[in-house]
Design a protein around this motif. Structure first.
Motif, mmCIF file in Angstrom:
data_model
loop_
_atom_site.group_PDB
_atom_site.id
_atom_site.type_symbol
_atom_site.label_atom_id
_atom_site.label_comp_id
_atom_site.label_asym_id
_atom_site.label_seq_id
_atom_site.Cartn_x
_atom_site.Cartn_y
_atom_site.Cartn_z
ATOM 1 N N UNK A 175 -32.090 -62.783 10.096
ATOM 2 C CA UNK A 175 -33.206 -63.928 9.752
ATOM 3 C C UNK A 175 -32.632 -65.370 9.772
ATOM 4 N N UNK A 176 -31.374 -65.517 9.824
ATOM 5 C CA UNK A 176 -30.704 -66.935 10.034
ATOM 6 C C UNK A 176 -30.819 -67.394 11.656
ATOM 7 N N UNK A 177 -30.588 -66.135 12.691
ATOM 8 C CA UNK A 177 -30.760 -66.450 13.989
ATOM 9 C C UNK A 177 -32.482 -66.479 14.381
ATOM 10 N N UNK A 178 -33.144 -65.675 13.729
ATOM 11 C CA UNK A 178 -34.698 -65.742 13.831
ATOM 12 C C UNK A 178 -35.453 -66.018 12.676
ATOM 13 N N UNK A 179 -35.390 -67.245 12.639
ATOM 14 C CA UNK A 179 -36.194 -67.589 11.263
ATOM 15 C C UNK A 179 -37.731 -67.300 11.446
ATOM 16 N N UNK A 180 -38.518 -67.132 12.376
ATOM 17 C CA UNK A 180 -39.688 -66.781 12.500
ATOM 18 C C UNK A 180 -39.890 -65.215 11.788
ATOM 19 N N UNK A 181 -38.854 -64.478 12.142
ATOM 20 C CA UNK A 181 -38.996 -62.995 11.493
ATOM 21 C C UNK A 181 -38.835 -63.051 9.942
ATOM 22 N N UNK A 182 -37.851 -63.954 9.445
ATOM 23 C CA UNK A 182 -37.889 -64.019 7.936
ATOM 24 C C UNK A 182 -39.249 -64.428 7.174
ATOM 25 N N UNK A 183 -40.027 -64.897 7.911
ATOM 26 C CA UNK A 183 -41.384 -65.265 7.232
ATOM 27 C C UNK A 183 -42.484 -64.303 7.636
ATOM 28 N N UNK A 184 -42.237 -63.131 8.364
ATOM 29 C CA UNK A 184 -43.050 -62.100 8.345
ATOM 30 C C UNK A 184 -42.609 -60.576 8.124
ATOM 31 N N UNK A 185 -41.568 -60.401 7.297
ATOM 32 C CA UNK A 185 -40.971 -59.315 6.896
ATOM 33 C C UNK A 185 -41.912 -58.025 6.784
ATOM 34 N N UNK A 186 -42.995 -58.378 5.769
ATOM 35 C CA UNK A 186 -43.763 -57.513 5.824
ATOM 36 C C UNK A 186 -45.326 -57.402 6.798
ATOM 37 N N UNK A 187 -45.172 -58.262 7.867
ATOM 38 C CA UNK A 187 -46.267 -58.119 8.826
ATOM 39 C C UNK A 187 -46.155 -56.952 9.711
ATOM 40 N N UNK A 188 -47.340 -56.222 10.032
ATOM 41 C CA UNK A 188 -47.097 -55.178 11.118
ATOM 42 C C UNK A 188 -46.838 -55.497 12.352
ATOM 43 N N UNK A 189 -45.994 -55.012 13.052
ATOM 44 C CA UNK A 189 -45.612 -55.485 14.249
ATOM 45 C C UNK A 189 -46.828 -55.420 15.245
ATOM 46 N N UNK A 190 -47.784 -54.827 15.217
ATOM 47 C CA UNK A 190 -48.863 -54.937 15.948
ATOM 48 C C UNK A 190 -49.718 -56.187 15.722
ATOM 49 N N UNK A 191 -49.170 -57.169 14.803
ATOM 50 C CA UNK A 191 -50.178 -58.231 14.507
ATOM 51 C C UNK A 191 -49.027 -59.471 14.926
ATOM 52 N N UNK A 192 -48.074 -59.198 15.795
ATOM 53 C CA UNK A 192 -47.258 -60.183 16.160
ATOM 54 C C UNK A 192 -47.546 -60.574 17.571
ATOM 55 N N UNK A 193 -47.304 -61.945 17.970
ATOM 56 C CA UNK A 193 -47.428 -62.315 19.350
ATOM 57 C C UNK A 193 -46.454 -61.641 20.259
ATOM 58 N N UNK A 194 -46.743 -61.896 21.471
ATOM 59 C CA UNK A 194 -45.751 -61.191 22.369
ATOM 60 C C UNK A 194 -44.422 -61.626 22.481
ATOM 61 N N UNK A 195 -44.320 -63.150 22.153
ATOM 62 C CA UNK A 195 -42.898 -63.638 21.976
ATOM 63 C C UNK A 195 -42.277 -63.087 20.642
ATOM 64 N N UNK A 196 -43.256 -62.996 19.492
ATOM 65 C CA UNK A 196 -42.306 -62.592 18.378
ATOM 66 C C UNK A 196 -42.069 -61.236 18.341
ATOM 67 N N UNK A 197 -42.912 -60.324 19.109
ATOM 68 C CA UNK A 197 -42.362 -58.866 19.570
ATOM 69 C C UNK A 197 -41.169 -58.907 19.965
ATOM 70 N N UNK A 198 -41.020 -59.745 21.095
ATOM 71 C CA UNK A 198 -39.646 -59.665 21.934
ATOM 72 C C UNK A 198 -38.390 -60.374 20.802
ATOM 73 N N UNK A 199 -38.673 -60.911 20.150
ATOM 74 C CA UNK A 199 -37.697 -61.398 19.377
ATOM 75 C C UNK A 199 -37.286 -60.277 18.207
ATOM 76 N N UNK A 200 -38.306 -59.605 17.981
ATOM 77 C CA UNK A 200 -38.172 -58.262 16.946
ATOM 78 C C UNK A 200 -37.548 -57.229 17.656
ATOM 79 N N UNK A 201 -37.419 -57.079 18.909
ATOM 80 C CA UNK A 201 -36.879 -56.009 19.797
ATOM 81 C C UNK A 201 -35.522 -56.352 19.860
ATOM 82 N N UNK A 202 -35.276 -57.877 20.140
ATOM 83 C CA UNK A 202 -33.865 -58.220 20.183
ATOM 84 C C UNK A 202 -32.999 -57.939 18.854
#
Length: 229
Positions: A132-159
Motif C-alpha cells: 500500500x505504500x508502493x501503490x497508495x491507490x490500492x490502499x484506498x480501495x481494499x474492499x472494492x470488487x476488482x471488477x469495479x476498477x479501471x484498467x490502470x488500477x487493475x494493472x497495479x493490482x496484478x503487479x
C-alpha cells in the motif's frame, strides 16, 4: 567485473530458446540474461515476440526448446507453477485478476513464503503495508470488487498480487500499454523501487522513453529474433 563474478550474479540465463504456437515458430534461438537486482527491457513493436518470450521463459508456451536457468535451477521443462515456487513472478499483459473478489482478497491470494537466495540470504518479505505504500491507490480501495476498477488500477493490482508472492524476479509484460500517464509514472516508480530492494525485472515494452527511464540495459526483438540493443 570479471567473467566469474558476472556469472555468479546471474539470476536468469536463457540460451537458444525457441517457441512455437502449433507449427508456427515465433521465437528463434533467443539468448539473454538478467543479473540480481537488474532491470532489463525487451524492446520491439507489436507482434515482435516480446510476450511470447516471457511466456516461453515462464513455461506458458505450448511448445518450447532450449535452456532456461533461474536461481541455479534448470526450469527448461518445468510447469509454470514450479517456476513460480522458485521465485519467478509473472505479470501478464491481460492482467487476469479475480474480478469477483475484492482488492484485498486478490492480494491475500498471492501470499507466498519468503525466498532464499543461493547465498542463504533471505529476501525482504512483502507485506500489505509495503504494497500500500508502493501503490497508495490500492490502499484506498481494499474492499472494492476488482471488477469495479479501471484498467490502470487493475494493472497495479496484478503487479501487487505478484509481489505478495515475494518473487526474486518479475517478468512484466507491457506495463505502460493502455493506461493513463499517471499510472505509467507509478509503474515506473514501482519498477525502480523493486530494483532498490534487489528484485530483478525483465519487462517487455514498446515505449522507448519508459524503457530507458527504468532499465539498466535492453534487448531488441524483431520477428522472434533477439539481439542486444
Amino acid at each position: 567485473m570479471t567473467q566469474s563474478n558476472t556469472a555468479a550474479t546471474i539470476l536468469l540465463n536463457v540460451q537458444n530458446l525457441n517457441a512455437w504456437y502449433g507449427a508456427a515458430q515465433v521465437l528463434f534461438n533467443a539468448q539473454l540474461h538478467v543479473q540480481h537486482g537488474e532491470v532489463v527491457a525487451l524492446m520491439g513493436r507489436n507482434g515482435a515476440g516480446k510476450s511470447s518470450t516471457l511466456k516461453a521463459i515462464m513455461g506458458l508456451m505450448p511448445r518450447r526448446s532450449g535452456s532456461v536457468l533461474f536461481a541455479g535451477h534448470d526450469i527448461s521443462d518445468t510447469e509454470p507453477y514450479q517456476a513460480a515456487r522458485l521465485g519467478l513472478g509473472y505479470v501478464p499483459e491481460d492482467r487476469r485478476i479475480f474480478t469477483d473478489l475484492t482488492v484485498l482478497e486478490n492480494l491475500q491470494l498471492g501470499i507466498q513464503a519468503t525466498r532464499h537466495l543461493a547465498s542463504n540470504r533471505t529476501t525482504a518479505p512483502w507485506s500489505l503495508e509495503k504494497i500500500f505504500a508502493l501503490f497508495p491507490n490500492l490502499a484506498n480501495m481494499q474492499q472494492r470488487p476488482a471488477s469495479h476498477m479501471s484498467g490502470g488500477e487493475q494493472q497495479m493490482l496484478t503487479v501487487a498480487r505478484t509481489l505478495m508472492g515475494n518473487p526474486l524476479m518479475v517478468l512484466l509484460d507491457e506495463p505502460s500499454e493502455g493506461v493513463a500517464p499517471v499510472i505509467v509514472e507509478q509503474m515506473g516508480e514501482m519498477i525502480l523501487a523493486l530494483k532498490r530492494q534487489g528484485v530483478s525485472v525483465l519487462l517487455s515494452e514498446q515505449n522507448t522513453h519508459f524503457a530507458q527511464w527504468v532499465s539498466d540495459r535492453s534487448y531488441a526483438l524483431d520477428r522472434g529474433v533477439l539481439t542486444t540493443a
